[in-house]
Design an enzyme around this catalytic site. Structure first.
Site, PDB file in Angstrom:
ATOM      1  N   GLU A 285       0.837  -1.204   0.000  1.00 25.94           N
ATOM      2  CA  GLU A 285       0.000   0.000   0.000  1.00 25.94           C
ATOM      3  C   GLU A 285       0.874   1.257   0.000  1.00 25.94           C
ATOM      4  OE1 GLU A 285      -3.683   0.752   0.182  1.00 25.94           O
ATOM      5  OE2 GLU A 285      -2.472   2.373  -0.607  1.00 25.94           O
ATOM      6  N   ASP A 289       1.239   4.187  -2.954  1.00 29.45           N
ATOM      7  CA  ASP A 289       0.949   5.599  -2.688  1.00 29.45           C
ATOM      8  C   ASP A 289       2.142   6.484  -3.034  1.00 29.45           C
ATOM      9  OD1 ASP A 289      -1.430   4.599  -1.775  1.00 29.45           O
ATOM     10  OD2 ASP A 289      -0.925   4.761   0.352  1.00 29.45           O
ATOM     11  N   SER A 485      -6.990   2.502  -3.792  1.00 31.81           N
ATOM     12  CA  SER A 485      -5.672   2.879  -3.259  1.00 31.81           C
ATOM     13  C   SER A 485      -4.765   3.410  -4.354  1.00 31.81           C
ATOM     14  CB  SER A 485      -4.966   1.659  -2.678  1.00 31.81           C
ATOM     15  OG  SER A 485      -5.606   1.196  -1.549  1.00 31.81           O
ATOM     16  N   ASP A 526     -16.052  11.876 -18.721  1.00 31.84           N
ATOM     17  CA  ASP A 526     -17.233  11.299 -18.084  1.00 31.84           C
ATOM     18  C   ASP A 526     -17.251   9.790 -18.337  1.00 31.84           C
ATOM     19  OD1 ASP A 526     -19.615  10.968 -16.804  1.00 31.84           O
ATOM     20  OD2 ASP A 526     -20.848  11.921 -18.355  1.00 31.84           O
TER      21      ASP A 526
END
Ligand SMILES: *[C@@H]1O[C@H](CO)[C@@H](O)[C@H](O)[C@H]1NC(C)=O
Ligand SMILES: *[C@@H]1O[C@H](CO)[C@@H](O)[C@H](O)[C@H]1NC(C)=O
Ligand SMILES: *[C@@H]1O[C@H](CO)[C@@H](O)[C@H](O)[C@H]1NC(C)=O
Ligand SMILES: *[C@@H]1O[C@H](CO)[C@@H](O)[C@H](O)[C@H]1NC(C)=O
Length: 569
Positions: A285, A289, A485, A526
């Site tokens: 994780e 990041d 994440s 979109d």
């Protein structure tokens, strides 16, 4: 019944010692025991218990108005973020308030009261279970998570003196049942991917395997290095997840050969957080990041906030990061967090306490971004659910929640958490977007969805970015990971690069993003396909305009930058 018995006992005790007359008490918070917790015995009366009391702000509503004013394009105060001292004048409790609550604690034999929080908004003390029960008409017991690791000492109700009600937001820990922090990628695959040299033009493999080149090509993110040293990007770290400098170096060598592989990040330790460096300390994780911040936001200084375990239950570490940042003279302009909770584990008071801190960060000019979660409409739980479970802090209207898309052309990722808050009502910046979604999908008249979500709650996510099969380097290996994440650091990097251009041109950074984002729906790609199933339903479906799978869509860098420069002008 038990609580009545306690009250009677306390009266007998107080009378015999001729203590000050007991104040009239009012129940402040109470709840049923959540289904996923079971009682685990009564601690002995002399068991130590550390409690914190959150005091009400000097002018909470004034701060809310200022936070909105400085964040709303077109407002005369747009971009005029508050200094720490200005924010403090709104958010700190007046000293008379601190004295009033301390005096009550003192008269009940509680001394050694400490103050904490950026604005001195918390007071804390350590006492015993029996004193805590007496002070708050509480019944503290041990509880254990059914089938899970969380052990808590909590009470199902507590009271505070009626004359102090206006001074106290909440007492912690009491009635919240927040399980251990949920974070980490939705999935990771250890099948090594081939390491061919990559140019920055997006290869056709982006449909199945995502690299920085894919992300930068899809969203038009420039490789031009940022120039503003003051424009920092913050990354939250919890759960003993530590980013590795060796992995970052390999990642940059492989995926950003145009940049210096020695580009790195700084670490700020909070609550005895650490920064160990060895392959066995690699946290996927934390590596996602940091690699998708340093690797996308070219030359933006990145700060990793390593939060340790020196805070009650790990939960208040979420507050401690913000408190630390709020008090920094030059805080990062943007913070990404890939850890989250189910909203229903919080009490309304605790959720508001956190959310008001994010509001203060917005007033200071800091954008707060959170991954929306990886469980579709089912929150972080794998268990079956009768009602959709929104995630927190995404449902706080003062954060920007980031959902996930996958493939090229982009479609909503099946796991992208989204929906509507049961605690926070729809903020004004979302009025049009949310009404549009409910109209075009007919969901309010569809029996399948009846009662499963609040049609008047704050909708999330706000935006989305790639979150499926991203390549990272972890413990020396190139692996594939997925989850929101991945999406949050990518969107955060886009904002950091826009802030760089704004600051370079002498403007303020964007700060609290949502009024700006919802005023510029045309600056997003979109996403109109995909859905986020869960709770034995198909979940929500992406649609034209905002939807609770992909929000407003994925970022169009050039268009967002133009809108940001126009708003600042
Ligand atoms: C209750 O929990 C506390 C804190 O974890 C622990 O010290 C104590 O032994 C527990 N008591 C019982 C009866 O389980
Ligand atoms: C991308 O992958 C999806 C399956 O994930 C597939 O349906 C689609 O045809 C692929 N698109 C291209 C352009 O290869
Ligand atoms: C919603 O209802 C209208 C009117 O009945 C219908 O035309 C439209 O197709 C429906 N939309 C969806 C997504 O079912
Ligand atoms: C209700 O929602 C379900 C699941 O999305 C859909 O299959 C069904 O067509 C909807 N019913 C109506 C009447 O729109």
């Amino acid at each position: 019944m038990v609580r009545l018995a306690f009250t009677a006992l306390l009266f007998a005790f107080a009378t015999s010692l001729a203590a000050p007359a007991r104040r009239a008490m009012v129940v402040h918070e109470q709840r049923e025991l959540p289904a996923h917790f079971a009682s685990a015995g009564v601690p002995s009366p002399d068991t130590p218990l550390t409690l914190k009391i959150a005091l009400t702000a000097n002018d909470r509503d004034g701060l809310e108005q200022r936070a909105l004013d400085v964040s709303t394009p077109g407002n005369i105060l747009y971009g005029q973020h508050l200094s720490f001292e200005e924010a403090k004048s709104f958010a700190a409790p007046p000293s008379a308030r601190v004295s009033a609550v301390s005096a009550w604690l003192n008269e009940n034999g509680v001394a050694d009261i400490t103050t904490s929080g950026a604005f001195g908004q918390w007071i804390g003390f350590t006492t015993t279970i029996s004193t805590a029960n007496a002070l708050f008409d509480a019944d503290f017991q041990n509880f254990t998570e059914v089938g899970g690791p969380t052990q808590l000492t909590r009470t199902l109700a507590y009271s505070i003196p009626a004359d102090l009600q206006q001074h106290i937001n909440l007492v912690y820990p009491t009635t919240d049942f927040v399980r251990k922090i949920s974070g980490g990628p939705k999935f990771q695959s250890f099948k090594s991917v081939s390491k061919t040299a990559r140019a920055l033009a997006a290869p056709s493999s982006c449909n199945s395997t995502v690299t920085p080149a894919c992300v930068m090509d899809l969203y038009g993110i420039p490789i031009t290095p940022a120039t503003e040293a003051s424009n920092k990007l913050g990354v939250s770290g919890f759960s003993e997840q530590w980013p590795q400098t060796a992995d970052l170096k390999s990642f940059l060598e492989e995926f950003r050969p145009d940049t210096s592989p020695s580009t790195t990040f700084t670490v700020i330790d909070i609550d005895a957080g650490e920064d160990p460096q060895s392959p066995s300390d690699a946290g996927s994780e934390a590596n996602i990041d940091v690699q998708y911040s340093v690797g996308i936001a070219t030359n933006v200084p990145v700060t990793f906030y390593s939060v340790g375990s020196d805070n009650p239950d790990g939960i208040l570490g979420f507050e401690d990061i913000i408190n630390d940042m709020l008090a920094e003279a030059a805080p990062p302009h943007v913070l990404t967090t890939s850890y989250l909770f189910d909203e229903d584990e919080f009490t309304p008071d605790l959720a508001n306490q956190f959310c008001d801190n994010y509001m203060a960060a917005g007033a200071r000019g800091v954008s707060i971004l959170f991954a929306s979660g990886d469980g579709g409409v089912a929150g972080t739980t794998d268990a079956s659910c009768s009602f959709f479970i929104p995630t927190f802090p995404s449902t706080c209207p003062w954060v920007t929640s980031v959902g996930a898309v996958q493939s090229v052309p982009e479609t909503g990722a099946y796991f992208s958490a989204g929906g509507y808050s049961n605690l926070f009502s729809r903020p004004s910046y979302q009025t049009t977007a949310l009404a549009n979604y409910l109209t075009i999908t007919n969901l309010t008249t569809n029996a399948t969805y009846e009662g499963k979500f609040s049609t008047t709650g704050r909708g999330f996510p706000d935006v989305a970015a790639q979150g499926f099969n991203l390549e990272i380097v972890n413990a020396g290996e190139t692996i594939l990971v997925g989850g929101t994440s991945c999406s949050s650091p990518i969107f955060t990097s886009v904002i950091a690069l826009i802030n760089d251009r704004l600051v370079a041109a002498g403007n303020s950074p964007l700060g609290f993003l949502n009024p700006f984002l919802y005023a510029n729906p045309g600056s997003f790609f979109d996403i109109t396909t995909g859905s986020n199933p869960g709770c034995d339903t198909d979940g929500f479906s992406a649609a034209v305009g905002w939807d609770p799978v992909t929000g407003l869509g994925t970022p169009n860098f050039e268009s967002l930058l133009a809108a940001a420069l126009a708003a600042a002008a």
